[in-house]
Structures are given as C-alpha cells and as structure tokens.
Design an enzyme around this catalytic site. Structure first.
Site, short mmCIF file in Angstrom:
data_model
loop_
_atom_site.label_atom_id
_atom_site.label_comp_id
_atom_site.label_asym_id
_atom_site.label_seq_id
_atom_site.Cartn_x
_atom_site.Cartn_y
_atom_site.Cartn_z
N SER A 1 13.50 46.57 -23.47
CA SER A 1 14.55 47.10 -23.18
C SER A 1 15.53 46.55 -24.38
CB SER A 1 14.96 46.39 -22.04
OG SER A 1 15.92 46.79 -21.40
N LYS B 1 36.81 51.79 -9.21
CA LYS B 1 37.07 50.35 -9.55
C LYS B 1 35.70 49.58 -9.06
CE LYS B 1 38.47 46.34 -11.15
NZ LYS B 1 38.22 46.05 -12.75
#
Length: 211
Positions: free
Chosen positions: A86, A138
């Site tokens: 990763s 948001k």
C-alpha cells in the site's frame, strides 16, 4: 585521502512506517542532509518497511524519495526486507530499482476505509445525535448519524478516485508494470512479486550493501 574522498558513496535511509507515516518527519531531514552532501555517482538506498497507512502521510513520504530521484547523477534503490505494501509500495515504486527479500510482501495497490456506525444502538436507547453540515458532501458517512445511500455512493466514489491516483502514480514511475493486473489490492511474496514485476531482484538489503 583526496582520491578516497572522491569515491562514490552509498547513503542508507531507513523508513519504518506506521499508519500515520510519522517517520516522514525524520525522512525529510535525512533527504535534505543527503542531497546537501551527495555528489554525482553516489547512490541512495532506501530501506522501506511499511504495510501502509494514510494517503497524505505516505504521499509526503513518497515525495521525499522523489527529491532523490530527481537529483541528477544520484541513483536511488529501494530495498524491502519484510513488507512494502500500500503506502509502503507507493514509496518503493519511486525507485528505478526495487530489491526484495525472498519472503518480503509487496503490492496492495488499493485503498481501504472503515467507518463504524452506532446509529441504531443510539436509536434503541432514545439518544439523538444531530449531525450538522454546510456543503452537500461535507460529511458523506458518519459514526453517530444515519448514513444514506447517497452518502455511501459519494464515499465509494472518493475511494475510487484515490485508487485511480495510486495506480497512475505507480504506472508513471514503474512503466513496465502492468498496473491493471496488480492494482487489485492484492499482495505477493518475493518470488511471485518478482514474476509480476513489482520488484527487480530477490536480495536482502544486507546482501546488497555488503556487495
């Protein structure tokens, strides 16, 4: 003595990463110090050990190694003895040459996020939580409030965007790698990683540095 001083040198950087990539605090200073002293013909060996973590943390760590790769005359090699997956692989792929121990783990070119939600538990206990936002997206998913399908879809879309950026980054710096094949989030051990093109040679960092 003057002749010895002109001999090419090998600079070794050790990055032991956690989820937040806190080791980048030291790495950025180490890279600055090395690039201040390194000369043409020198080599930087970045020993990377990390199973990944935050996108912004490992993005900054990778950017530090990009500083090395961008320096004319100074070569960069990544060495993986245990794991570079990763975010760890995001860093390793910067190097034109990647070494891996026979049982090192490489890959995990993917993105994951987990968000616990206790809304139903709170509801059963008659506890209300107000989640107030300004801006349509948001807060796509929330821990305490009720999540919506629209919010989940937006969250997944953002994950896919980051995954796309990750794959493009690997493709840019390791163009011989078939990212469509290895960009599935899977990991491979040394020999299989070599077969897939995730590394260039099966060798421990100790062997390489002694050599």
């Amino acid at each position: 003595a003057n002749e010895d001083a002109r001999r090419p040198r090998t600079w070794v950087l050790n990055f032991d990463g956690d989820l937040a990539a806190t080791a980048v605090r030291a790495l950025r200073n180490e890279v600055t110090a090395v690039l201040t002293l390194a000369e043409a013909g020198d080599e930087v060996v970045a020993c990377i050990e990390s199973a990944g973590g935050t996108v912004h943390g490992y993005g900054l760590a990778a950017s530090q190694l990009l500083r090395v790769r961008s320096r004319d005359g100074v070569s960069l090699t990544a060495a993986v003895d245990k794991v570079a997956a990763s975010g760890g692989y995001l860093m390793a792929c910067i190097a034109p040459r990647i070494l891996a121990a026979p049982f090192a783990i490489l890959g995990s070119i993917g993105v994951v996020a987990q968000v616990p939600n206790v809304h139903r538990l709170l509801k059963r206990n008659d506890i209300d939580v107000e989640v107030l936002t300004a801006g349509e997206y948001k807060r796509t998913l929330t821990i305490f409030g009720e999540n919506t399908e629209k919010g989940r879809a937006k969250f997944l879309s953002e994950l896919e965007d980051v995954h796309g950026l990750f794959k493009d980054f690997v493709r840019e710096h390791r163009p011989t790698l078939d990212v469509d094949v290895v960009g599935t989030g899977e990991t491979w051990y040394g020999r299989h990683a070599l077969e897939h093109g995730l590394c260039d040679e099966l060798l421990t960092s100790d062997e390489y540095l002694v050599r």
